[in-house]
Design a protein around this motif. Sequence first.
Motif, PDB file in Angstrom:
ATOM      1  N   UNK A 161       0.836  -1.198   0.000  1.00  0.00           N
ATOM      2  CA  UNK A 161       0.000   0.000   0.000  1.00  0.00           C
ATOM      3  C   UNK A 161       0.881   1.263   0.000  1.00  0.00           C
ATOM      4  N   UNK A 162       2.046   1.175   0.607  1.00  0.00           N
ATOM      5  CA  UNK A 162       2.967   2.307   0.717  1.00  0.00           C
ATOM      6  C   UNK A 162       3.886   2.426  -0.506  1.00  0.00           C
ATOM      7  N   UNK A 163       3.942   1.381  -1.320  1.00  0.00           N
ATOM      8  CA  UNK A 163       4.854   1.367  -2.467  1.00  0.00           C
ATOM      9  C   UNK A 163       4.416   2.407  -3.508  1.00  0.00           C
ATOM     10  N   UNK A 164       5.382   2.973  -4.259  1.00  0.00           N
ATOM     11  CA  UNK A 164       5.040   3.969  -5.290  1.00  0.00           C
ATOM     12  C   UNK A 164       4.408   3.328  -6.536  1.00  0.00           C
ATOM     13  N   UNK A 165       4.486   2.041  -6.662  1.00  0.00           N
ATOM     14  CA  UNK A 165       3.892   1.335  -7.802  1.00  0.00           C
ATOM     15  C   UNK A 165       3.150   0.098  -7.296  1.00  0.00           C
ATOM     16  N   UNK A 166       2.180  -0.358  -8.050  1.00  0.00           N
ATOM     17  CA  UNK A 166       1.387  -1.548  -7.743  1.00  0.00           C
ATOM     18  C   UNK A 166       0.768  -1.526  -6.338  1.00  0.00           C
ATOM     19  N   UNK A 167       0.378  -0.368  -5.862  1.00  0.00           N
ATOM     20  CA  UNK A 167      -0.208  -0.296  -4.519  1.00  0.00           C
ATOM     21  C   UNK A 167      -1.552  -1.023  -4.448  1.00  0.00           C
ATOM     22  N   UNK A 168      -2.188  -1.273  -5.588  1.00  0.00           N
ATOM     23  CA  UNK A 168      -3.449  -2.010  -5.630  1.00  0.00           C
ATOM     24  C   UNK A 168      -3.266  -3.474  -5.223  1.00  0.00           C
ATOM     25  N   UNK A 169      -2.013  -3.948  -5.179  1.00  0.00           N
ATOM     26  CA  UNK A 169      -1.763  -5.325  -4.739  1.00  0.00           C
ATOM     27  C   UNK A 169      -2.186  -5.561  -3.297  1.00  0.00           C
ATOM     28  N   UNK A 170      -2.376  -4.473  -2.540  1.00  0.00           N
ATOM     29  CA  UNK A 170      -2.893  -4.598  -1.183  1.00  0.00           C
ATOM     30  C   UNK A 170      -4.152  -5.454  -1.181  1.00  0.00           C
ATOM     31  N   UNK A 171      -5.086  -5.172  -2.076  1.00  0.00           N
ATOM     32  CA  UNK A 171      -6.355  -5.885  -2.111  1.00  0.00           C
ATOM     33  C   UNK A 171      -6.168  -7.356  -2.477  1.00  0.00           C
ATOM     34  N   UNK A 172      -5.291  -7.630  -3.413  1.00  0.00           N
ATOM     35  CA  UNK A 172      -5.020  -9.010  -3.823  1.00  0.00           C
ATOM     36  C   UNK A 172      -4.434  -9.802  -2.654  1.00  0.00           C
ATOM     37  N   UNK A 173      -3.470  -9.215  -1.959  1.00  0.00           N
ATOM     38  CA  UNK A 173      -2.811  -9.900  -0.850  1.00  0.00           C
ATOM     39  C   UNK A 173      -3.776 -10.132   0.311  1.00  0.00           C
ATOM     40  N   UNK A 174      -4.620  -9.159   0.604  1.00  0.00           N
ATOM     41  CA  UNK A 174      -5.584  -9.315   1.702  1.00  0.00           C
ATOM     42  C   UNK A 174      -6.599 -10.404   1.365  1.00  0.00           C
ATOM     43  N   UNK A 175      -7.093 -10.424   0.138  1.00  0.00           N
ATOM     44  CA  UNK A 175      -8.060 -11.455  -0.263  1.00  0.00           C
ATOM     45  C   UNK A 175      -7.423 -12.842  -0.204  1.00  0.00           C
ATOM     46  N   UNK A 176      -6.201 -12.968  -0.716  1.00  0.00           N
ATOM     47  CA  UNK A 176      -5.505 -14.262  -0.669  1.00  0.00           C
ATOM     48  C   UNK A 176      -5.261 -14.709   0.770  1.00  0.00           C
ATOM     49  N   UNK A 177      -4.902 -13.773   1.636  1.00  0.00           N
ATOM     50  CA  UNK A 177      -4.654 -14.114   3.035  1.00  0.00           C
ATOM     51  C   UNK A 177      -5.935 -14.583   3.719  1.00  0.00           C
ATOM     52  N   UNK A 178      -7.047 -13.929   3.433  1.00  0.00           N
ATOM     53  CA  UNK A 178      -8.313 -14.299   4.065  1.00  0.00           C
ATOM     54  C   UNK A 178      -8.847 -15.639   3.551  1.00  0.00           C
ATOM     55  N   UNK A 179      -8.584 -15.941   2.294  1.00  0.00           N
ATOM     56  CA  UNK A 179      -9.096 -17.188   1.711  1.00  0.00           C
ATOM     57  C   UNK A 179      -8.186 -18.391   1.952  1.00  0.00           C
TER      58      UNK A 179
END
Length: 196
Positions: A90-108
């Motif tokens: 989320x803090x990265x200057x690029x690909x910050x949208x990966x936050x959502x992918x990582x959270x979904x993968x972690x929850x599933x």
Amino acid sequence: MLFRRAVVYKYVVTLKNQNRRYLDILGLLLSIISIVCFTQELLRSQNVSVGYLLGTLAVLGFVIYNLTQQAKKRKVFYSRALLIAGLVWMKMPYFSWLLFVFVILALLEYQAKYAIEIGFSDNEIVINTMLRKRYNWTQFSNIVLKDGLLTLDFVNNRILQREVEDDEDDDADEDEFNAYCSHQLALHHNSASRQQ
């Protein structure tokens, strides 16, 4: 056991989860890619970012811990590493949208790694997946457990065949289970044909 209702299941068969290994590999790869990207961003920036440093160390710690647990043949979960990596992404200057992918993968991850259980009662068969599936005995033409392989043969010619967990089952248990299923199939098919 995931069956909590008041229904009494005569038999509960636990299927092997064939996806666990692939999920572990995916979690490891995503964690390593995150560590590399965070370290690269840490080295590239002129000021030392505490977020990148702590995120890199935390994800690396979880990876090392999981690898040692895997070496001991224990179950591992990468969800914590993925959640921390997601926060750093989320803090990265690029690909910050990966936050959502990582959270979904972690929850599933927890749900995806659970072994599937199939409960057999006198009235129904329940397959306990993410969305519980209920079947009547009349929806099956045959059910057989042989040599650690469960075969559910549906009336509509669909077949579900999966390996079961090793539980010191001997042939007497398989014979008893197969006799129970044959009896229930005959009983329910006969009553269904009488009602027509």
